[in-house]
Design a protein around this motif. Structure first.
Motif: not given
Length: 175
Positions: A29, A31, A48-50, A61-64, A66
């Protein structure tokens, strides 16, 4: 502050006298986290972390996580996709596979990241109280309504915690 962790894995499986190899991912990931002090003991936070899925061509792009938060002398309030109390106080300490969806991880017993989560946290010396809620009614995925609260004690590398979790599934079963 910006950060990244890239966690490739390489596996070999012998199946039907044929060796298969594959590059997989162990929760890579990227962020950023920004904080701004705007008054004495008051702070605005944006995080924000993806995910980066190395096993699927490096898809990004999959949000972890936010979320936006406000930290003050009265506690910290945040809203967005965040970790719930159950994960922060219990699972983070006992899920040695870091919620990797493996057969050995703690996934069935714990939440990992929760969308539309409203959080409150306040520390009192070595004790920290935290409560979270998610209220989405009957729309979306299962486990859309959540109440999760807990208290932790952290001192000299000792962590003790107690949490309460209630989730409502769409079919009205309690978890």
């Amino acid at each position: 502050r910006a950060y990244a962790t890239i966690r490739p894995t390489f596996g070999r499986i012998d199946e039907n006298n044929e060796a298969l190899t594959d590059v997989r991912d162990a929760l890579s990931h990227v962020g950023f986290k920004m904080t701004t002090n705007f008054a004495d003991d008051w702070q605005a936070i944006l995080h924000g972390e993806w995910g980066v899925d190395l096993s699927n061509n490096g898809d990004f792009g999959k949000a972890r996580q936010v979320y936006a938060a406000l930290d003050s002398p009265f506690g910290r309030v945040g809203i967005g996709k965040q970790r719930p109390v159950q994960y922060l106080y219990i699972a983070e300490y006992i899920d040695i596979f870091n919620h990797s969806s493996s057969p050995f991880s703690y996934d069935p017993e714990s939440l990992f990241f929760v969308n539309n989560l409203l959080t409150y946290r306040k520390s009192f010396g070595d004790f920290t109280f935290m409560a979270v809620g998610q209220f989405n009614g009957s729309s979306g995925d299962n486990y859309e309504d959540l109440i999760n609260a807990g208290i932790s004690y952290d001192s000299n590398n000792l962590h003790l915690a107690l949490t309460y979790t209630e989730q409502d599934a769409l079919n009205d079963n309690r978890v």
